[in-house]
Design an enzyme around this catalytic site. Structure first.
Site, PDB file in Angstrom:
ATOM      1  N   THR A  78      29.638 128.942 -33.842  1.00 37.80           N
ATOM      2  CA  THR A  78      27.949 129.013 -33.980  1.00 37.80           C
ATOM      3  C   THR A  78      27.375 129.684 -32.815  1.00 37.80           C
ATOM      4  O   THR A  78      26.693 130.708 -33.030  1.00 37.80           O
ATOM      5  CB  THR A  78      27.453 127.434 -33.697  1.00 37.80           C
ATOM      6  N   ASP A 197      25.957 123.510 -42.330  1.00 39.36           N
ATOM      7  CA  ASP A 197      27.335 123.173 -41.495  1.00 39.36           C
ATOM      8  C   ASP A 197      27.832 122.059 -41.181  1.00 39.36           C
ATOM      9  O   ASP A 197      29.097 121.818 -41.400  1.00 39.36           O
ATOM     10  CB  ASP A 197      26.851 124.148 -40.091  1.00 39.36           C
ATOM     11  N   ASP A 244      25.770 132.211 -39.276  1.00 37.74           N
ATOM     12  CA  ASP A 244      26.526 132.675 -38.093  1.00 37.74           C
ATOM     13  C   ASP A 244      28.203 132.545 -38.559  1.00 37.74           C
ATOM     14  O   ASP A 244      28.971 133.494 -38.035  1.00 37.74           O
ATOM     15  CB  ASP A 244      26.531 131.535 -36.947  1.00 37.74           C
ATOM     16  N   HIS A 245      28.628 131.959 -39.734  1.00 41.43           N
ATOM     17  CA  HIS A 245      29.671 131.850 -40.087  1.00 41.43           C
ATOM     18  C   HIS A 245      29.843 131.159 -41.441  1.00 41.43           C
ATOM     19  O   HIS A 245      28.806 130.596 -42.172  1.00 41.43           O
ATOM     20  CB  HIS A 245      30.618 131.028 -39.049  1.00 41.43           C
ATOM     21  N   HIS A 345      35.681 125.905 -39.079  1.00 41.64           N
ATOM     22  CA  HIS A 345      35.643 127.373 -38.887  1.00 41.64           C
ATOM     23  C   HIS A 345      36.004 127.802 -37.810  1.00 41.64           C
ATOM     24  O   HIS A 345      36.114 126.871 -36.691  1.00 41.64           O
ATOM     25  CB  HIS A 345      34.050 127.799 -39.201  1.00 41.64           C
TER      26      HIS A 345
END
Length: 464
Positions: A78, A197, A244-245, A345
């Protein structure tokens, strides 16, 4: 002769007044400041929009540009990636190398889990875009974006909300609308939301229960769009929706236990799975490395200097002497008593599951267009172009993303150029009309004076 000059003076006075108004209008158009809203839904993987119905994401895509693959930076967590988005730098360059860090120079720690993230020294290896924007005389507003409540280089955003995850999404949107529509409006806004997330960690991205979570994010995007429309901002400001991911699915059968290979007293874990930052005790570097180097076939262990160049993740003092990286879908723990996540992640940034969403919509962007790929670092120079500010040195490439813009980029941006051209053509038409008006007005007045002069003179001639 004197009466004949009066109409000319009146006409010319009107002409110069009209011209002055038009010039002021043109100057106002030239000074229009483009506005940008950057939105991040944390952990929103690129393919979530295909797992369930997401009408609002697809509405934005149909009215804007969808980039199919965004390669974020390693490590795919993050804080490193959110700082990359607003600096255009790799993690080793901007200094936010993980969610959990230890700086041996400062002898201080930085921890997302402990919310110990407010020491500006951790952030000041870079200058985020809101600082550059404000130093150019503009105003920025941030609703919970990571780092925006930290006084970096002595500067905070013009308006910001101190981080508090309990603040509803709707309240964050309301603040941004307020800042964009105030008497002294912002030209750049940042909006952050923690989901999906958190639920991705808890459920795993492949769990059917993620469907309602993704639908909720789509509804939130719909809420944002509706509020922008109500404020007459939709179609006026440029909105970029990203993350972000992504997220990978884990299994209790894919766990690597460090305690099986090395004595825990020989080292300290600074950042956790799947990219584990290891700080060996003094004099124990080689011993720890040798114990872990070939310990498990699904874990690759590097000394700092061995970390692959393509990760851009070795040239910073906050990167620890040893880095252990798990293969996709594997977890590294001390032992199985540690907390286990169903989704995670932080893996290699070339893995598709790590890639985030990217949609851009607004007057500067093409409509109903797609682009195959970009790098997360490219967003920063794009933002600078949209905001008409000079970018600081960065690892991105504006040339790599300029094809998503509506027109060939110019000095003012496509939306502003269109406005200026329109004002210019309109001004030209009014000036032509004014010139014709003045000509006819003067001729009419001259003819009127000539007739009047003849009528006055006629009786005198008759007297003779």
């Amino acid at each position: 002769m004197l009466p004949q000059k009066i109409p000319s003076r009146i006409a010319m006075s009107c002409y110069w007044k009209v011209l002055g108004i038009l010039l002021l209008f043109l100057q106002s158009a030239l000074s229009l400041q483009p506005r940008v809203l950057l939105v991040s839904f944390d952990g929103f993987r690129w393919d979530y929009i295909y797992k369930v119905s997401t009408p609002n994401f697809h509405y934005a895509m149909e009215n804007g540009v969808h980039v199919k693959q965004v390669t974020n930076v390693f490590i795919t967590k993050t804080y490193p990636n959110h700082y990359t988005l607003v600096t255009g730098l790799y993690a080793e360059s901007h200094g936010i190398v993980a969610n959990e860090m230890y700086d041996p120079v400062l002898n201080e720690t930085f921890s997302l889990t402990k919310m110990n993230t407010y020491n500006p020294k951790f952030w000041e290896e870079a200058s985020p875009i809101w600082i550059t924007n404000q130093r150019k005389g503009h105003k920025s507003g941030a609703a919970m974006w990571p780092g925006t409540d930290v006084k970096i280089h002595g500067v905070l955003p013009t308006h910001y909300m101190p981080y508090n995850e309990t603040v509803p999404f709707e309240d964050r949107v309301a603040k941004l609308i307020e800042w964009f529509t105030s008497e002294e409006p912002i030209n750049f806004g940042l909006l952050y939301w923690e989901q999906p997330d958190e639920m991705g960690h808890f459920l795993g991205p492949d769990n059917p229960l993620m469907g309602p979570v993704i639908s909720d994010i789509d509804n939130k995007l719909g809420y944002l769009i509706s509020k922008l429309k109500a404020a007459k901002l939709w179609g006026v400001i440029n909105v970029i929706i990203t993350s972000d991911h992504g997220m990978s699915e884990l299994s209790s059968e894919r766990v690597i236990e460090l305690d099986q290979y090395v004595d825990r007293d020989l080292y300290k874990v600074i950042d956790h799975s799947p990219a584990v930052a290891i700080l060996p005790k003094e004099g124990k570097l080689d011993e720890v490395y040798e114990a872990l180097a070939n310990a498990h076939p699904n874990m690759t262990v590097y000394k700092k200097e061995q970390i692959p160049d393509r990760w851009h993740y070795k040239h910073n003092s906050k990167i620890q002497p040893i880095l252990a990286v798990a293969d996709n879908g594997w977890e590294i723990v001390h032992n199985k008593s540690d907390i286990f996540l169903v989704g995670n992640h932080g893996y290699d940034n070339i893995i598709p599951e790590m890639h985030p969403i990217f949609v851009a919509v607004g007057p500067a962007f093409r409509k109903n267009a797609t682009k195959e790929a970009m790098n997360a670092t490219d967003l920063y120079p794009l933002l600078c172009h949209l905001l008409r500010i000079d970018p600081l040195p960065n690892n991105g490439s504006f040339n790599s993303v300029k094809d998503i813009l509506a027109e060939v980029p110019g000095a003012f941006g496509a939306d502003t150029c269109s406005t200026v051209i329109g004002v210019f053509l309109g001004s030209l038409l009014v000036l032509v009309f004014t010139a014709v008006f003045v000509k006819h007005f003067v001729l009419a007045q001259a003819n009127s004076m000539h007739i009047l002069h003849t009528e006055v003179a006629q009786p005198l001639l008759q007297d003779h």
